[in-house]
Enzyme design. Sequence first.
Site, short mmCIF file in Angstrom:
data_model
loop_
_atom_site.label_atom_id
_atom_site.label_comp_id
_atom_site.label_asym_id
_atom_site.label_seq_id
_atom_site.Cartn_x
_atom_site.Cartn_y
_atom_site.Cartn_z
N GLU A 1 13.13 5.39 8.86
CA GLU A 1 12.35 4.94 10.13
C GLU A 1 12.45 4.61 11.16
O GLU A 1 13.13 3.61 11.01
CB GLU A 1 10.95 4.17 9.79
N GLU B 1 9.17 -2.70 4.56
CA GLU B 1 8.16 -3.90 4.42
C GLU B 1 8.25 -5.33 3.77
O GLU B 1 7.89 -6.05 4.39
CB GLU B 1 6.87 -3.21 4.36
N ILE C 1 8.86 -1.10 -0.07
CA ILE C 1 9.86 -1.80 0.07
C ILE C 1 10.85 -2.65 1.12
O ILE C 1 10.33 -3.94 1.43
CB ILE C 1 11.05 -1.46 -0.98
N GLY D 1 9.92 2.87 1.75
CA GLY D 1 9.15 2.37 3.07
C GLY D 1 8.43 1.36 2.91
O GLY D 1 8.64 0.08 3.74
N ASN E 1 1.41 0.65 -3.37
CA ASN E 1 1.01 1.65 -2.00
C ASN E 1 0.36 2.15 -2.91
O ASN E 1 0.79 2.91 -4.10
CB ASN E 1 2.42 2.83 -1.34
#
Length: 342
Positions: A279, A74, A72, A70, A10
Site C-alpha cells: 500500500e 495495521e 496485519i 493490510g 477483518n
Amino acid sequence: MQKRARLIYNPTSGHEVMKRSVADILDILEQAGYEASAFQTTPEEASAQKEATRAAKADFDLIVAAGGDGTINEVVNGIAGLEKRPMMAVIPAGTTNDYARALKIPRDNPVEAARVILKNQTLKMDIGQANDNYFMNIAGGGLLTELTYEVPSDFKSIFGYLAYVVKGAEMLPQIKPIKMHLEYDEGTYDGEASLFLLGLTNSVGGFEQIAPDAQLNDGNFSLIVVKTANMTELVHLIALVIKGGKHVNDPRVIYTKTSKLVARPGDDDVKMMINLDGEYGGDAPMTFTNLQQHIEMYVNKEDIPDHAITSETPTQQSAEDLFVKEVEAISEEDIDGDGKIG
C-alpha cells in the site's frame, strides 16, 4: 493472572470466511491458555491499528491479526512503536498472504491457521521502520511499484501485473526508470532504476525466490535494485526469479543485505512514491531501519526451512510455467533448463 488475547479480524477478508470462523478461533485461544475476546474492524481509517494500540496499552498478552496483509500491517503499526509490545499471531484471510506464507502458516483455513498457536512455537521477528511508519514484509519505491496502485486487486502480485503487461494491457502506464539516490550498508547507488525493494522475508507477491536467502530475524533487509526499465528485460528477470532466484547474480540487478537504507529521488522535481506492504506509504526521501527481533510472533517454526520452498497448486504452477515459456520465446533463452526454448 490469566493471560489475555485479543482477536482483531477483518470481516470482509476471504469472502467473509473470517466472520464464520471467529467462534472456533476464540475456542482455540482458550485452549492455548488465553482469556480471549474479539474486535471486528470497521470502515474507519486505521481501525485495526487503533484497536491494536488500545489492546497493547491495556496489557493484553497476545494480539491475533486476522485478515489480509493490510490488516496485519495495521496491527504491526499499532504496536511496533510501543515500548511494551504484546506477542502477535497471524491468521491469513486475504488474497496473497505473503507474510503467512513466509511463516508457514496455513493460508486456506483460518481455523487451522489458529491451531498453529497451540504448537507454542514463536520467533522474534524483524520489523521495518520507514520514517514514522512500520512494515513487516516489503517496502519499495520507483515507477514499477506504483503499478500496484493502478491494477485490480487480483493482479497485485508481481507475477500478476507483469504477466498482465506481457499480454499488452493498455491500462498500465509505461514503465520508465527514475534517478535514485540509495545509501545502504555497503555503499551508495546513484543512477536510474525502475524500482528498489527491501524485503524482510523471502515471500513477495506470491514468489519465494525474490530474496532467496532472506532470514527472518538477522537484523538485515534484502535490498534489490532493478536498474533496467526495458519491459522485455523486466519479464526476463521475473522468469529468472521463478526458476530458482537466478536474478540475484544478474548485472541488471543489485542484490545485497543492509540494516538501513536512505532513499531519495536523484532529481528534486521527481516524485518517488513508497510502497509499504503493498500500500502507499508516503513519498521519498525516506529512511528505512531494520528493528531486529522487534515483535515475537507465533510461527509454524518446524516447517520454516533455511530456504523457503512453496508447494504451489497445479494451477499456479502451470501459470508460472506458461509465463516462463512466453519469456523464453521473447528472449530466445532456455531459462528453465529443459533443453527447449518456448
